[in-house]
Design an enzyme around this catalytic site. Structure first.
Site, PDB file in Angstrom:
ATOM      1  N   CYS A  55      36.730  -6.730  11.033  1.00  6.58           N
ATOM      2  CA  CYS A  55      35.444  -7.265  10.560  1.00  6.58           C
ATOM      3  C   CYS A  55      34.434  -6.118  10.531  1.00  6.58           C
ATOM      4  O   CYS A  55      33.327  -6.198  11.086  1.00  6.58           O
ATOM      5  CB  CYS A  55      34.958  -8.395  11.445  1.00  6.58           C
ATOM      6  SG  CYS A  55      36.166  -9.718  11.716  1.00  6.58           S
ATOM      7  N   GLY A  96      28.759   0.512  10.669  1.00  3.35           N
ATOM      8  CA  GLY A  96      28.089   1.263  11.719  1.00  3.35           C
ATOM      9  C   GLY A  96      29.028   1.638  12.849  1.00  3.35           C
ATOM     10  O   GLY A  96      29.061   2.788  13.308  1.00  3.35           O
ATOM     11  N   CYS A 134      27.190 -10.854  18.353  1.00  2.41           N
ATOM     12  CA  CYS A 134      25.740 -10.767  18.601  1.00  2.41           C
ATOM     13  C   CYS A 134      25.166 -12.161  18.791  1.00  2.41           C
ATOM     14  O   CYS A 134      24.164 -12.530  18.198  1.00  2.41           O
ATOM     15  CB  CYS A 134      25.029 -10.013  17.485  1.00  2.41           C
ATOM     16  SG  CYS A 134      25.497 -10.497  15.815  1.00  2.41           S
ATOM     17  N   ALA A 190      32.782  -4.136   8.049  1.00  2.00           N
ATOM     18  CA  ALA A 190      31.639  -3.849   7.170  1.00  2.00           C
ATOM     19  C   ALA A 190      30.340  -4.320   7.809  1.00  2.00           C
ATOM     20  O   ALA A 190      30.336  -5.323   8.528  1.00  2.00           O
ATOM     21  CB  ALA A 190      31.852  -4.520   5.818  1.00  2.00           C
ATOM     22  N   PRO A 191      29.233  -3.569   7.586  1.00  2.00           N
ATOM     23  CA  PRO A 191      29.069  -2.438   6.664  1.00  2.00           C
ATOM     24  C   PRO A 191      29.455  -1.079   7.215  1.00  2.00           C
ATOM     25  O   PRO A 191      29.379  -0.092   6.501  1.00  2.00           O
ATOM     26  CB  PRO A 191      27.577  -2.487   6.342  1.00  2.00           C
ATOM     27  CG  PRO A 191      26.963  -3.014   7.581  1.00  2.00           C
ATOM     28  CD  PRO A 191      27.931  -4.018   8.136  1.00  2.00           C
ATOM     29  N   ASP A 221      38.264  -5.626   6.647  1.00  2.00           N
ATOM     30  CA  ASP A 221      37.250  -6.639   6.393  1.00  2.00           C
ATOM     31  C   ASP A 221      37.772  -7.633   5.369  1.00  2.00           C
ATOM     32  O   ASP A 221      38.516  -7.259   4.451  1.00  2.00           O
ATOM     33  CB  ASP A 221      35.947  -6.014   5.896  1.00  2.00           C
ATOM     34  CG  ASP A 221      34.756  -6.930   6.136  1.00  2.00           C
ATOM     35  OD1 ASP A 221      34.129  -6.817   7.204  1.00  2.00           O
ATOM     36  OD2 ASP A 221      34.459  -7.769   5.263  1.00  2.00           O
ATOM     37  N   ASP A 245      34.512  -7.009  16.210  1.00  2.00           N
ATOM     38  CA  ASP A 245      33.120  -7.461  16.207  1.00  2.00           C
ATOM     39  C   ASP A 245      33.097  -8.728  15.354  1.00  2.00           C
ATOM     40  O   ASP A 245      32.938  -8.677  14.139  1.00  2.00           O
ATOM     41  CB  ASP A 245      32.208  -6.381  15.640  1.00  2.00           C
ATOM     42  CG  ASP A 245      30.745  -6.747  15.740  1.00  2.00           C
ATOM     43  OD1 ASP A 245      30.371  -7.393  16.724  1.00  2.00           O
ATOM     44  OD2 ASP A 245      29.977  -6.406  14.827  1.00  2.00           O
TER      45      ASP A 245
END
Length: 449
Positions: free
Chosen positions: A282, A287, A398, A284-285, A303, A345
């Site tokens: 997972c 970092g 998050c 993208a984008p 992704d 993530d």
């Protein structure tokens, strides 16, 4: 990975009135295009409706390439103003709603939702933004007059917004944090963290966040060049932008990328990964992908979205980093060789990012939290199969929900006897600071054969 530019100050407005002050001379009624700032307010009103009525992502609506057509038709400075208005209105939506109840003699008609949106975006300017009261009120009244649904409410708009102007200081300070969010989210926070911590979280989310950058090297030098300061983990934090993001020193050369400090922590939990094969799921984008590659890992970024993965590829090219990619459902991915480490993530409710993405509170609910917790559990069950015995899986999201964090991990460990939960120490990732929260944990897969 590259965030929208920080909203600038609104600056001056060229106001055209029917009557010149002090002369009583009648002026021709201006055309819509002649009223400076009016289009911004009209677009902000429409986009707020899309967020709260149709649960549309604010990021999607304000995307410079694929966003709402009326937003894209605005000049860059006007787009920034629209983002500032919407961000402020959404961060303080509960406070404005409470004030409106006091200011209105009776509830608005059920079909007057457009009027509510106009009042919300206008109140946000009066109470929290650097917009002169008379400008915000004038433009709101003009917006009402030019909307057939709202023309009959122009007088009410004027009266209510004047009350906001008169009581702006009280509205800013005399409110309870838990009143400034949907009831479902207030309940989630208080059950997970207690009322005091829940209030602290909501007070922070009502403030505009800073801009964080991850730099390739020499954070002190880049902090000086960009007018920021260095956080304990090496992130460079900017309080404000001196120029558009893409025009800042080092952007074109790939010396840094935009990444909230908390979002940088999961990759740091990998430890020393130079020369190791690492899968970023997972991704993208990109970092975290960039962090892993910069640390010397041989990274494969995965992704579900081919278009988002293409954006990752472009970001890696700007940063002069080389990674492999795979587009598709990671649950169907069968790599030829297991990885030394995997970073998942996972998609989540994103409630830990409400300071930067305040629309989340109004586009999601407790059903989304439950659904996404199930998705994360499924993805984690598959992620652990991609790592070699003795390898490491870092799981992060998050979300502020324990259902998507501690409870999910406990259930996962109970299901997998060959997995050990490793502790996360304070020294592993530095200090995240307020504004963005990540659940992150390390798992070690053992060979039970």
């Amino acid at each position: 990975m590259d965030a929208d530019q920080k909203q600038p100050q609104t600056g001056r407005f060229r106001l055209l009135k029917k009557t010149e002050a002090g002369h009583g001379k009648h002026q021709p009624e201006p055309e819509q295009s002649d009223i400076a700032g009016l289009a911004c307010r009209q677009v902000a009103m429409r986009l707020l409706a899309a967020v709260v009525e149709r649960k549309t992502s604010l990021d999607g609506l304000t995307d410079n390439d694929h966003g709402h057509p009326q937003y894209r038709a605005l000049a860059p400075r006007d787009r920034a103003l629209v983002r500032a208005i919407l961000g402020t209105a959404l961060r303080n939506r509960g406070v404005v709603s409470a004030a409106l109840k006091r200011f209105l003699d009776r509830p608005l008609p059920e079909n007057a939702r457009a009027l509510l949106h106009l009042l919300h975006i206008s109140a946000a300017q009066i109470v929290w933004l650097d917009v002169p009261d008379h400008a915000a009120i004038y433009l709101a009244v003009e917006a009402a007059k030019q909307d057939p649904r709202l023309k009959r409410f122009a007088g009410l708009v004027n009266a209510v917004l004047r009350r906001f102007a008169k009581q702006a200081e009280r509205i800013r300070t005399d409110n309870q944090p838990l009143d400034n969010c949907p009831p479902w989210f207030g309940t989630l926070l208080t059950q997970a963290y207690g009322q005091e911590k829940a209030g602290a979280i909501l007070r922070i989310q009502a403030q505009e966040p800073p801009l964080d950058l991850t730099v390739r090297s020499e954070p002190e030098i880049w902090a000086q060049k960009l007018g920021g300061h260095v956080l304990p983990n090496g992130t460079v934090r900017l309080a404000e932008l001196s120029a558009p993001l893409t025009e800042l020193p080092g952007f074109a050369e790939g010396e840094w990328w935009v990444q909230d400090v908390a979002a940088s922590l999961p990759a740091r939990l990998m430890g020393q990964i130079a020369g190791q094969r690492v899968a970023d799921l997972c991704a993208a984008p990109g970092g975290k992908t960039a962090q892993l590659a910069l640390a010397g890992a041989k990274v494969t970024a995965v992704d579900l979205s081919a278009s988002r993965l293409q954006r990752l590829v472009l970001n890696m090219a700007r940063l002069h980093l080389s990674v492999e990619t795979w587009a598709g459902d990671m649950r169907k991915w069968q790599p030829e060789q297991l990885f030394d480490a995997v970073l998942l993530d996972a998609p989540c409710s994103s409630t830990g990012t409400i300071r930067r993405h305040p629309d989340i509170l109004w586009t999601k609910d407790e059903a989304d939290v439950q659904k996404l917790a199930g998705v994360q559990a499924d993805l984690l069950d598959h992620a652990v199969r991609l790592v070699r015995p003795g390898g490491t899986v870092v799981f992060s999201n998050c979300s502020l929900s324990r259902q998507e964090g501690e409870e999910l991990i406990r259930a996962f460990v109970d299901r997998h006897a060959n997995v050990q939960l490793l502790p996360v120490q304070a020294a592993d990732g530095g200090t995240a600071g307020p504004g963005h929260a990540d659940h992150a944990g390390r798992l070690c897969a053992h060979d039970t054969g």
